[in-house]
Design a protein around this motif. Structure first.
Motif, PDB file in Angstrom:
ATOM      1  N   ALA A 189      97.050  87.574  38.839  1.00 12.38           N
ATOM      2  CA  ALA A 189      96.949  87.558  40.306  1.00 12.38           C
ATOM      3  C   ALA A 189      98.270  87.186  40.971  1.00 12.38           C
ATOM      4  CB  ALA A 189      95.848  86.577  40.732  1.00 12.38           C
ATOM      5  N   LEU A 190      99.326  87.030  40.197  1.00 13.61           N
ATOM      6  CA  LEU A 190     100.599  86.589  40.779  1.00 13.61           C
ATOM      7  C   LEU A 190     101.179  87.574  41.801  1.00 13.61           C
ATOM      8  CD1 LEU A 190     103.010  84.583  40.814  1.00 13.61           C
ATOM      9  CD2 LEU A 190     104.042  85.997  39.025  1.00 13.61           C
ATOM     10  N   PRO A 191     101.284  88.858  41.468  1.00 13.74           N
ATOM     11  CA  PRO A 191     101.893  89.763  42.461  1.00 13.74           C
ATOM     12  C   PRO A 191     101.167  89.721  43.808  1.00 13.74           C
ATOM     13  CG  PRO A 191     101.750  90.841  40.326  1.00 13.74           C
ATOM     14  CD  PRO A 191     100.979  89.559  40.206  1.00 13.74           C
ATOM     15  N   GLU A 192      99.845  89.703  43.759  1.00  6.52           N
ATOM     16  CA  GLU A 192      99.083  89.670  45.014  1.00  6.52           C
ATOM     17  C   GLU A 192      99.264  88.331  45.729  1.00  6.52           C
ATOM     18  OE1 GLU A 192      97.759  91.855  46.749  1.00  6.52           O
ATOM     19  OE2 GLU A 192      96.541  90.686  48.163  1.00  6.52           O
ATOM     20  N   LEU A 193      99.325  87.237  44.977  1.00  9.51           N
ATOM     21  CA  LEU A 193      99.543  85.925  45.597  1.00  9.51           C
ATOM     22  C   LEU A 193     100.903  85.899  46.297  1.00  9.51           C
ATOM     23  CD1 LEU A 193      98.771  82.971  46.117  1.00  9.51           C
ATOM     24  CD2 LEU A 193      99.762  82.401  43.880  1.00  9.51           C
ATOM     25  N   MET A 194     101.899  86.477  45.655  1.00 10.17           N
ATOM     26  CA  MET A 194     103.236  86.461  46.266  1.00 10.17           C
ATOM     27  C   MET A 194     103.299  87.382  47.484  1.00 10.17           C
ATOM     28  SD  MET A 194     105.844  85.743  43.190  1.00 10.17           S
ATOM     29  CE  MET A 194     106.985  85.028  44.335  1.00 10.17           C
TER      30      MET A 194
ATOM     31  N   LYS B  53      93.437  85.962  35.432  1.00  5.44           N
ATOM     32  CA  LYS B  53      93.406  87.361  34.996  1.00  5.44           C
ATOM     33  C   LYS B  53      93.124  88.253  36.208  1.00  5.44           C
ATOM     34  CE  LYS B  53      90.989  89.712  31.206  1.00  5.44           C
ATOM     35  NZ  LYS B  53      89.947  89.493  30.184  1.00  5.44           N
ATOM     36  N   ALA B  54      93.741  89.416  36.252  1.00  9.80           N
ATOM     37  CA  ALA B  54      93.631  90.271  37.446  1.00  9.80           C
ATOM     38  C   ALA B  54      92.176  90.590  37.795  1.00  9.80           C
ATOM     39  CB  ALA B  54      94.423  91.557  37.216  1.00  9.80           C
TER      40      ALA B  54
ATOM     41  N   PHE C  20      89.517  83.651  42.436  1.00 10.80           N
ATOM     42  CA  PHE C  20      90.668  82.749  42.590  1.00 10.80           C
ATOM     43  C   PHE C  20      91.094  82.668  44.057  1.00 10.80           C
ATOM     44  CE2 PHE C  20      95.384  83.233  42.927  1.00 10.80           C
ATOM     45  CZ  PHE C  20      95.763  81.925  42.645  1.00 10.80           C
ATOM     46  N   PHE C  21      91.221  83.819  44.708  1.00 13.61           N
ATOM     47  CA  PHE C  21      91.667  83.787  46.106  1.00 13.61           C
ATOM     48  C   PHE C  21      90.608  83.134  47.000  1.00 13.61           C
ATOM     49  CE2 PHE C  21      94.565  87.280  44.706  1.00 13.61           C
ATOM     50  CZ  PHE C  21      95.742  86.604  44.980  1.00 13.61           C
ATOM     51  N   ALA C  22      89.333  83.369  46.681  1.00 12.65           N
ATOM     52  CA  ALA C  22      88.271  82.748  47.498  1.00 12.65           C
ATOM     53  C   ALA C  22      88.364  81.226  47.405  1.00 12.65           C
ATOM     54  CB  ALA C  22      86.904  83.237  47.012  1.00 12.65           C
ATOM     55  N   ARG C  23      88.587  80.702  46.217  1.00 12.46           N
ATOM     56  CA  ARG C  23      88.680  79.240  46.057  1.00 12.46           C
ATOM     57  C   ARG C  23      89.972  78.707  46.671  1.00 12.46           C
ATOM     58  NH1 ARG C  23      86.021  80.436  40.772  1.00 12.46           N
ATOM     59  NH2 ARG C  23      83.865  79.869  41.195  1.00 12.46           N
ATOM     60  N   LEU C  24      91.042  79.451  46.509  1.00 13.83           N
ATOM     61  CA  LEU C  24      92.306  79.012  47.099  1.00 13.83           C
ATOM     62  C   LEU C  24      92.174  78.894  48.621  1.00 13.83           C
ATOM     63  CD1 LEU C  24      95.338  78.430  47.135  1.00 13.83           C
ATOM     64  CD2 LEU C  24      95.775  80.881  46.853  1.00 13.83           C
ATOM     65  N   GLU C  25      91.505  79.888  49.202  1.00 12.41           N
ATOM     66  CA  GLU C  25      91.370  79.885  50.670  1.00 12.41           C
ATOM     67  C   GLU C  25      90.506  78.724  51.169  1.00 12.41           C
ATOM     68  OE1 GLU C  25      90.030  83.843  51.622  1.00 12.41           O
ATOM     69  OE2 GLU C  25      91.867  84.738  50.806  1.00 12.41           O
TER      70      GLU C  25
END
Ligand code: FEO
Length: 425
Positions: free
Chosen positions: A92-97, A57-58, A64-69
């Motif tokens: 969070a898809l648009p920002e991930l892309m 969720k946005a 999400f980004f902290a864990r991904l990194e």
């Protein structure tokens, strides 16, 4: 409650990188969430590529980004899979892309419209996949399974073939937030698993059964849903539970060759009750139909919703009070959104004092629920006459004949048709 963890390895090279939402108490307005939910997403590392499966969720994108990194650089991400595009997974898809512009996005055929609605004016490249399509990450192969309507048209599941990990989207998920993450470590979440199935998956029972045909043969070692605990302890038991929940319960009782007709009524002075009795008796004259008669005053909705789910026809009898059908009838009708009732047969009847609107209102509601209402309902002012009870008897009989396909079809001759033509003189 254990503090929110870092990225968690759920299998060699595969991490949970989702977000926890422990404060949520209501999801999508209709679902209660006793201890919040999780938005699960995952990162799979192969020898030649890294995949992100679903986002969050946005409002929880930061987590999400902290864990991904913690587990991958953005320029390593070759693949993004969205199993389902509802905003709790695509937020969070648009920002991930934007951060990983080289990544290829994989979605189901039916997700395309939703993707366009989600990103509006932004042009996104994507690849459409269906059952049998694969993506090679190097010693990790993503294998897609199309499982539409679980619970949106776009839903799919993704298997890591070599590890037996199924990223199942909302399927096998539940709203239960526990930072211990795994089903053998979190608190008892059985109520939540059942509640989620009843409210989210149950209306799509036929699609659940279709999906199980695809998923049951898989040798699953771990199910990683998009909400709630990760199912690593006896994952097959959750697949089996879906099979139980989606399987008809009453087939043995009614008989495979019989049709089931349920007649519900509620009655102030016994008038609508007499009409209901006549409807039931009329239906019983048709062989191959099992007729059940229930007084709505005696029970709540729940057992009846279960019965209606497996019935072929439903008739409702209600008096008209203050220009309306009575509340127990509306309560039961409003409960039917939780099950599939499309194409069942419906009918209405009832006694009234002044105006008798209830019958038309019930019929409209039945049509709104996509039932077929082939026979006009019967109304009787106050005490039904023998003629009106005869009409109720006919209503039941014809309804039963429609169910068994034995209804008399009136054949209109050409001479009859010509006789009805207006004169052009
Ligand atoms: Fe969890 Fe249908 O979104």
């Amino acid at each position: 409650m254990k503090p929110a963890p870092d990225a968690v390895e759920i299998a060699p090279g595969t991490h949970w990188i989702g977000a926890l939402d422990p404060g949520l108490r209501e999801f999508d307005i209709i679902l209660k969430t006793a201890n919040g939910t999780t938005y699960n997403s995952y990162c799979v590392r192969g020898s030649s590529g890294v995949a992100v499966i679903d986002t969050v969720k946005a409002s929880h994108a930061g987590e999400f980004f902290a864990r991904l990194e913690q587990v991958a650089r953005y320029d390593e991400i070759s693949t993004i899979v969205l199993n389902h595009l509802e905003p709790d997974h695509s937020g969070a898809l648009p920002e991930l892309m934007r951060r990983a512009p080289q990544a290829k996005l994989y979605i189901s055929t039916k997700a395309q419209l939703m993707l366009k609605a989600l990103v509006k004016d932004t042009e996104l490249d994507y690849t459409v996949v269906q059952t049998g399509d694969t993506v090679d990450l190097g010693e990790r192969t993503l294998h897609f399974f199309s499982t539409p309507f679980l619970h949106w048209p776009d839903t799919q599941c993704t298997l890591v073939e070599e590890q037996g990990i199924l990223f199942s989207g909302d399927v096998f998920g539940c709203h239960f937030c526990d930072a211990r993450l795994f089903n053998d470590q979190v608190g008892d979440f059985r109520f939540s698993f059942e509640y989620y199935y009843q409210h989210i998956m149950r209306p799509f029972r036929e699609h659940v059964l279709e999906a199980l045909e695809l998923l049951e043969p898989l040798a699953l070692k771990l199910i990683a849903p998009a909400h709630g605990p990760i199912l690593r302890d006896v994952p097959q038991s959750y697949v089996q539970r879906y099979r139980q929940l989606a399987s008809p319960l009453l087939a043995n009782e009614v008989g495979a060759d019989n049709k089931s007709l349920l007649v519900f009524y509620i009655s102030s002075y016994g008038n609508t009750a007499r009409m209901a009795q006549a409807v039931a008796e009329g239906a019983e004259t048709v062989s191959g139909v099992r007729v059940s008669l229930y007084d709505l005053q005696a029970m709540g909705d729940l057992p009846f919703v279960d019965l209606i789910e497996e019935a072929d026809g439903i008739a409702f009898g209600s008096p008209t009070i203050n220009g309306d059908a009575v509340k127990p009838v509306w309560d039961l009708l409003s409960s039917l959104v939780a099950i599939k009732v499309r194409d069942k047969l419906g009918a209405a009847f009832g006694s009234y004092g002044w105006s008798g609107e209830a019958i038309n209102m019930i019929e409209d509601r039945l049509r709104g629920l996509k039932l077929r209402v082939p026979i006009k309902g019967v109304r009787a002012r106050l005490i039904p006459t023998d003629e009106e009870l005869g009409k109720c008897h006919d209503l039941g009989k014809q309804l039963a004949q429609h169910l068994t396909g034995t209804i008399d079809r009136r054949v209109i001759s050409m001479s009859e048709l010509l006789a009805q033509e207006p004169s052009h003189a």
